[in-house]
Design a protein around this motif. Sequence first.
Motif, PDB file in Angstrom:
ATOM      1  N   GLN A  27      -8.039  -0.287  -6.453  1.00  0.00           N
ATOM      2  CA  GLN A  27      -9.346   0.339  -6.628  1.00  0.00           C
ATOM      3  C   GLN A  27      -9.238   1.811  -6.284  1.00  0.00           C
ATOM      4  OE1 GLN A  27     -12.291  -1.282  -3.999  1.00  0.00           O
ATOM      5  NE2 GLN A  27     -13.921   0.050  -4.718  1.00  0.00           N
ATOM      6  N   VAL A  28      -9.930   2.665  -7.049  1.00  0.00           N
ATOM      7  CA  VAL A  28      -9.989   4.094  -6.764  1.00  0.00           C
ATOM      8  C   VAL A  28     -11.438   4.455  -6.478  1.00  0.00           C
ATOM      9  CG1 VAL A  28      -9.560   6.412  -7.644  1.00  0.00           C
ATOM     10  CG2 VAL A  28      -8.031   4.557  -8.268  1.00  0.00           C
ATOM     11  N   MET A  29     -11.646   5.250  -5.408  1.00  0.00           N
ATOM     12  CA  MET A  29     -12.979   5.718  -5.054  1.00  0.00           C
ATOM     13  C   MET A  29     -12.994   7.241  -5.174  1.00  0.00           C
ATOM     14  SD  MET A  29     -13.367   3.190  -1.793  1.00  0.00           S
ATOM     15  CE  MET A  29     -11.611   3.041  -1.522  1.00  0.00           C
ATOM     16  N   PRO A  30     -13.313   7.765  -6.369  1.00  0.00           N
ATOM     17  CA  PRO A  30     -13.214   9.210  -6.598  1.00  0.00           C
ATOM     18  C   PRO A  30     -14.132  10.040  -5.707  1.00  0.00           C
ATOM     19  CG  PRO A  30     -13.624   8.032  -8.666  1.00  0.00           C
ATOM     20  CD  PRO A  30     -13.757   7.047  -7.561  1.00  0.00           C
ATOM     21  N   ALA A  31     -15.308   9.521  -5.388  1.00  0.00           N
ATOM     22  CA  ALA A  31     -16.257  10.287  -4.571  1.00  0.00           C
ATOM     23  C   ALA A  31     -15.698  10.534  -3.172  1.00  0.00           C
ATOM     24  CB  ALA A  31     -17.588   9.544  -4.487  1.00  0.00           C
ATOM     25  N   GLU A  32     -14.985   9.542  -2.623  1.00  0.00           N
ATOM     26  CA  GLU A  32     -14.403   9.690  -1.278  1.00  0.00           C
ATOM     27  C   GLU A  32     -12.962  10.181  -1.327  1.00  0.00           C
ATOM     28  OE1 GLU A  32     -15.589   5.851  -1.543  1.00  0.00           O
ATOM     29  OE2 GLU A  32     -17.382   7.039  -1.843  1.00  0.00           O
ATOM     30  N   GLU A  33     -12.408  10.334  -2.524  1.00  0.00           N
ATOM     31  CA  GLU A  33     -11.006  10.736  -2.730  1.00  0.00           C
ATOM     32  C   GLU A  33     -10.051   9.767  -2.035  1.00  0.00           C
ATOM     33  OE1 GLU A  33     -10.524  14.799  -1.545  1.00  0.00           O
ATOM     34  OE2 GLU A  33     -11.637  15.564  -3.269  1.00  0.00           O
ATOM     35  N   ARG A  34     -10.314   8.470  -2.191  1.00  0.00           N
ATOM     36  CA  ARG A  34      -9.501   7.442  -1.558  1.00  0.00           C
ATOM     37  C   ARG A  34      -9.166   6.354  -2.561  1.00  0.00           C
ATOM     38  NH1 ARG A  34      -9.647   8.596   3.847  1.00  0.00           N
ATOM     39  NH2 ARG A  34      -8.746   6.639   4.522  1.00  0.00           N
ATOM     40  N   ALA A  35      -8.137   5.556  -2.220  1.00  0.00           N
ATOM     41  CA  ALA A  35      -7.744   4.443  -3.080  1.00  0.00           C
ATOM     42  C   ALA A  35      -7.291   3.279  -2.207  1.00  0.00           C
ATOM     43  CB  ALA A  35      -6.622   4.860  -4.020  1.00  0.00           C
ATOM     44  N   ILE A  36      -7.398   2.070  -2.755  1.00  0.00           N
ATOM     45  CA  ILE A  36      -6.881   0.880  -2.092  1.00  0.00           C
ATOM     46  C   ILE A  36      -5.631   0.453  -2.849  1.00  0.00           C
ATOM     47  CG2 ILE A  36      -7.324  -1.539  -1.549  1.00  0.00           C
ATOM     48  CD1 ILE A  36     -10.257  -0.792  -1.156  1.00  0.00           C
TER      49      ILE A  36
END
Length: 105
Positions: A27-36
């Motif tokens: 999963q990528v979370m672009p708003a938080e600039e993080r990924a799982i």
Amino acid sequence: MAAKLKKGDRVIVLAGKDKGKSGEIVQVMPAEERAIVRGINMVKRHQRQTQGQEGGIVNKEASIHLSNLAMADPKDGKPTRVGFTVKEDGTKVRVAKRSGDVIDG
């Protein structure tokens, strides 16, 4: 701006407790600039029992900052940066800076 790392990409961890390990982005979370990343940054969480799942201490992946991840080069599997080029037909594709290979499409 187009995403440099996407779901399903093979990545290598550059920093942190899992430095040097590789895995697939779940999963990528672009708003938080993080990924799982599957199997990376595992943490233990205390979970309450529900009707659907058992309680207790469960292992799960925590998110990791995108700056600590690098794309694995399609040719040799070493960390590479990602660039963009426009093909003759006008489509924009991701390119591995290390080898020059097209990553998708």
